[in-house]
Design a protein around this motif. Sequence first.
Motif, PDB file in Angstrom:
ATOM      1  N   ARG A  17       0.854  -1.192   0.000  1.00  0.00           N
ATOM      2  CA  ARG A  17       0.000   0.000   0.000  1.00  0.00           C
ATOM      3  C   ARG A  17       0.885   1.235   0.000  1.00  0.00           C
ATOM      4  O   ARG A  17       1.814   1.348   0.800  1.00  0.00           O
ATOM      5  CB  ARG A  17      -0.889  -0.002   1.237  1.00  0.00           C
ATOM      6  N   ASP A  19       0.969   5.104   0.754  1.00  0.00           N
ATOM      7  CA  ASP A  19       0.222   6.106   1.512  1.00  0.00           C
ATOM      8  C   ASP A  19       0.300   7.457   0.821  1.00  0.00           C
ATOM      9  O   ASP A  19       0.988   8.373   1.261  1.00  0.00           O
ATOM     10  CB  ASP A  19       0.734   6.183   2.955  1.00  0.00           C
ATOM     11  N   PRO A  23      -4.937   6.579  -1.499  1.00  0.00           N
ATOM     12  CA  PRO A  23      -3.997   5.451  -1.403  1.00  0.00           C
ATOM     13  C   PRO A  23      -4.038   4.565  -2.646  1.00  0.00           C
ATOM     14  O   PRO A  23      -5.082   4.398  -3.267  1.00  0.00           O
ATOM     15  CB  PRO A  23      -4.483   4.680  -0.176  1.00  0.00           C
ATOM     16  N   SER A  46      -9.335  -1.520   2.622  1.00  0.00           N
ATOM     17  CA  SER A  46      -8.074  -1.555   1.889  1.00  0.00           C
ATOM     18  C   SER A  46      -7.977  -2.827   1.052  1.00  0.00           C
ATOM     19  O   SER A  46      -7.955  -3.936   1.586  1.00  0.00           O
ATOM     20  CB  SER A  46      -6.899  -1.493   2.868  1.00  0.00           C
TER      21      SER A  46
END
Length: 106
Positions: A17, A19, A23, A46
């Motif tokens: 991921r 940031d 995202p 997510s």
Amino acid sequence: MIPVCRLEELPEGASVRMDVEPPIAVFHADGELYAIDDTCTHQDASLSEGYLEGCLVECPLHEASFDLRTGRPTCLPARRPVRTHRVTVDDGVIHVHRSDEENAAA
């Protein structure tokens, strides 16, 4: 263009991921690299934490599934696609080219 990590730091079947806003998730699946917006379009979850099978990622919250190649949902409850981003590797470093940046340059 956003550097992500070295190619060897993202093994096959893994994701990372980024940031950034919004995202972005980068996946190493079926020998290819894919980048999509990391947030499920059904509900805020997510996708980088989801279950990866081939080129499909399943949202960990309500099991909506998305095709990493197109961003399109493959089943309910998601109805809207996630945005995809182009990925390149330069000198062993993975880079994401955000869709909005490429559209602005065109």
